[in-house]
Write a protein that holds these residues in place. Structure first.
Motif, PDB file in Angstrom:
ATOM      1  N   ALA A 121      12.939 -12.753   2.048  1.00 45.67           N
ATOM      2  CA  ALA A 121      13.507 -13.989   1.489  1.00 45.67           C
ATOM      3  C   ALA A 121      12.460 -14.717   0.636  1.00 45.67           C
ATOM      4  N   GLU A 122      11.216 -14.749   1.111  1.00 44.13           N
ATOM      5  CA  GLU A 122      10.145 -15.389   0.335  1.00 44.13           C
ATOM      6  C   GLU A 122       9.918 -14.653  -0.981  1.00 44.13           C
ATOM      7  N   GLU A 123       9.932 -13.321  -0.930  1.00 46.37           N
ATOM      8  CA  GLU A 123       9.769 -12.535  -2.157  1.00 46.37           C
ATOM      9  C   GLU A 123      10.910 -12.806  -3.132  1.00 46.37           C
ATOM     10  N   ALA A 124      12.136 -12.858  -2.603  1.00 41.22           N
ATOM     11  CA  ALA A 124      13.300 -13.136  -3.454  1.00 41.22           C
ATOM     12  C   ALA A 124      13.185 -14.533  -4.055  1.00 41.22           C
ATOM     13  N   THR A 125      12.722 -15.491  -3.256  1.00 42.09           N
ATOM     14  CA  THR A 125      12.552 -16.861  -3.756  1.00 42.09           C
ATOM     15  C   THR A 125      11.512 -16.895  -4.865  1.00 42.09           C
ATOM     16  N   LEU A 128      13.033 -15.351  -7.983  1.00 46.54           N
ATOM     17  CA  LEU A 128      13.977 -16.283  -8.603  1.00 46.54           C
ATOM     18  C   LEU A 128      13.245 -17.413  -9.324  1.00 46.54           C
ATOM     19  N   ALA A 129      12.164 -17.902  -8.716  1.00 44.96           N
ATOM     20  CA  ALA A 129      11.376 -18.953  -9.367  1.00 44.96           C
ATOM     21  C   ALA A 129      10.764 -18.437 -10.664  1.00 44.96           C
ATOM     22  N   GLU A 130      10.260 -17.206 -10.644  1.00 44.59           N
ATOM     23  CA  GLU A 130       9.687 -16.617 -11.856  1.00 44.59           C
ATOM     24  C   GLU A 130      10.757 -16.456 -12.933  1.00 44.59           C
ATOM     25  N   ILE A 131      11.936 -16.008 -12.522  1.00 44.03           N
ATOM     26  CA  ILE A 131      13.034 -15.832 -13.480  1.00 44.03           C
ATOM     27  C   ILE A 131      13.418 -17.181 -14.076  1.00 44.03           C
ATOM     28  N   ARG A 132      13.491 -18.217 -13.230  1.00 44.63           N
ATOM     29  CA  ARG A 132      13.823 -19.557 -13.724  1.00 44.63           C
ATOM     30  C   ARG A 132      12.777 -20.036 -14.729  1.00 44.63           C
ATOM     31  N   GLU A 133      11.494 -19.808 -14.414  1.00 40.65           N
ATOM     32  CA  GLU A 133      10.430 -20.210 -15.341  1.00 40.65           C
ATOM     33  C   GLU A 133      10.561 -19.473 -16.669  1.00 40.65           C
ATOM     34  N   GLU A 134      10.859 -18.172 -16.613  1.00 40.10           N
ATOM     35  CA  GLU A 134      11.030 -17.405 -17.846  1.00 40.10           C
ATOM     36  C   GLU A 134      12.211 -17.932 -18.656  1.00 40.10           C
ATOM     37  N   LEU A 135      13.307 -18.269 -17.968  1.00 39.30           N
ATOM     38  CA  LEU A 135      14.469 -18.814 -18.666  1.00 39.30           C
ATOM     39  C   LEU A 135      14.131 -20.149 -19.329  1.00 39.30           C
ATOM     40  N   GLU A 136      13.424 -21.005 -18.600  1.00 36.91           N
ATOM     41  CA  GLU A 136      13.048 -22.295 -19.166  1.00 36.91           C
ATOM     42  C   GLU A 136      12.100 -22.105 -20.340  1.00 36.91           C
ATOM     43  N   ALA A 137      11.192 -21.135 -20.225  1.00 42.27           N
ATOM     44  CA  ALA A 137      10.261 -20.872 -21.320  1.00 42.27           C
ATOM     45  C   ALA A 137      11.016 -20.350 -22.538  1.00 42.27           C
ATOM     46  N   LEU A 138      12.071 -19.577 -22.307  1.00 45.28           N
ATOM     47  CA  LEU A 138      12.855 -19.061 -23.420  1.00 45.28           C
ATOM     48  C   LEU A 138      13.641 -20.166 -24.110  1.00 45.28           C
ATOM     49  N   THR A 139      14.209 -21.069 -23.339  1.00 51.15           N
ATOM     50  CA  THR A 139      15.062 -22.084 -23.936  1.00 51.15           C
ATOM     51  C   THR A 139      14.263 -23.242 -24.515  1.00 51.15           C
ATOM     52  N   ASP A 140      13.092 -23.568 -23.962  1.00 49.44           N
ATOM     53  CA  ASP A 140      12.325 -24.707 -24.445  1.00 49.44           C
ATOM     54  C   ASP A 140      11.948 -24.602 -25.917  1.00 49.44           C
ATOM     55  N   PRO A 141      11.350 -23.502 -26.390  1.00 46.05           N
ATOM     56  CA  PRO A 141      11.008 -23.435 -27.812  1.00 46.05           C
ATOM     57  C   PRO A 141      12.252 -23.537 -28.693  1.00 46.05           C
ATOM     58  N   MET A 142      13.327 -22.939 -28.246  1.00 44.68           N
ATOM     59  CA  MET A 142      14.556 -23.010 -29.034  1.00 44.68           C
ATOM     60  C   MET A 142      15.068 -24.440 -29.092  1.00 44.68           C
ATOM     61  N   ARG A 143      15.016 -25.136 -27.987  1.00 42.70           N
ATOM     62  CA  ARG A 143      15.463 -26.521 -27.968  1.00 42.70           C
ATOM     63  C   ARG A 143      14.608 -27.364 -28.891  1.00 42.70           C
ATOM     64  N   LYS A 144      13.304 -27.142 -28.836  1.00 42.27           N
ATOM     65  CA  LYS A 144      12.405 -27.916 -29.689  1.00 42.27           C
ATOM     66  C   LYS A 144      12.697 -27.641 -31.160  1.00 42.27           C
ATOM     67  N   GLU A 145      12.851 -26.360 -31.509  1.00 41.26           N
ATOM     68  CA  GLU A 145      13.129 -26.003 -32.898  1.00 41.26           C
ATOM     69  C   GLU A 145      14.462 -26.581 -33.345  1.00 41.26           C
ATOM     70  N   VAL A 146      15.474 -26.453 -32.488  1.00 43.88           N
ATOM     71  CA  VAL A 146      16.787 -26.992 -32.817  1.00 43.88           C
ATOM     72  C   VAL A 146      16.705 -28.502 -32.991  1.00 43.88           C
ATOM     73  N   SER A 147      15.996 -29.156 -32.103  1.00 45.48           N
ATOM     74  CA  SER A 147      15.830 -30.605 -32.188  1.00 45.48           C
ATOM     75  C   SER A 147      15.135 -30.998 -33.487  1.00 45.48           C
ATOM     76  N   ILE A 148      14.081 -30.266 -33.832  1.00 45.88           N
ATOM     77  CA  ILE A 148      13.350 -30.552 -35.072  1.00 45.88           C
ATOM     78  C   ILE A 148      14.259 -30.367 -36.282  1.00 45.88           C
ATOM     79  N   VAL A 149      15.006 -29.266 -36.287  1.00 45.19           N
ATOM     80  CA  VAL A 149      15.906 -28.993 -37.421  1.00 45.19           C
ATOM     81  C   VAL A 149      16.995 -30.057 -37.497  1.00 45.19           C
ATOM     82  N   ARG A 150      17.556 -30.449 -36.352  1.00 42.60           N
ATOM     83  CA  ARG A 150      18.594 -31.486 -36.356  1.00 42.60           C
ATOM     84  C   ARG A 150      18.038 -32.806 -36.882  1.00 42.60           C
TER      85      ARG A 150
END
Length: 175
Positions: free
Chosen positions: A75-79, A82-104
């Motif tokens: 369970a700890e390994e799965a947690t 999952l935390a690593e996957i969440r961090e990767e997802l946030e890292a993927l979306t953050d630059p896009m959000r920033k770029e989109v925000s800048i362009v908007r």
């Protein structure tokens, strides 16, 4: 430590019944010393059964504890995964959000700059059309005037030629 076979409760109760029965029977046939030895033997046997059951319970308890620890580890390994996957997802979306925000923001800025330019363009286009219309009107008027001038000049020349011819005839008719 020697492990003994666990004795079932049924066997244990049968031994106790036998010991009670043998104790009652032995009251008549045996001496109290022998009876004490048998009681001690039965007590030791019951104690051995109790210890064997305790060891079995402890063994099962350890097995369950090991299984729980193994499940907790997974369970700890799965947690962590999952935390690593969440961090990767946030890292993927953050630059896009920033770029989109800048362009908007840039679009909004350009749009604000574009509105007055559009109004100015429309105003100047109106002015241009008005000026073009005025220019075309004046060009037509000029063309009409030039054509009138040409006509007048032509008529004037004719009249002058006629007058000159008349004068020339008058001179010839003079004696």
């Amino acid at each position: 430590m020697t492990t003994q076979k666990p004795i079932s409760e049924q066997q244990m109760s049968q031994m106790q019944i036998k010991s009670k029965n043998s104790g009652v029977i032995s009251n008549y046939n045996e001496s109290p010393l022998l009876r004490d030895d048998k009681d001690d033997e039965i007590s030791r046997s019951a104690l051995a059964v109790f210890r064997a059951k305790e060891e079995e319970i402890e063994k099962r308890k350890m097995e369950v504890r090991d299984k729980v620890h193994a499940h907790l580890g997974r369970a700890e390994e799965a947690t962590k995964r999952l935390a690593e996957i969440r961090e990767e997802l946030e890292a993927l979306t953050d630059p896009m959000r920033k770029e989109v925000s800048i362009v908007r923001k840039r679009i909004d800025t350009v749009n604000r700059e574009l509105k007055p330019l559009g109004l100015s363009c429309q105003k100047k286009e109106r002015e241009y059309k008005e000026a073009l219309e005025a220019f075309n009107d004046k060009s037509k008027e000029k063309a009409q005037l030039v054509s009138k001038l040409v006509e007048l000049v032509g008529e004037s020349e004719k009249l002058r030629m006629k007058k000159l011819e008349e004068l020339s005839r008058n001179i010839e008719t003079l004696p």
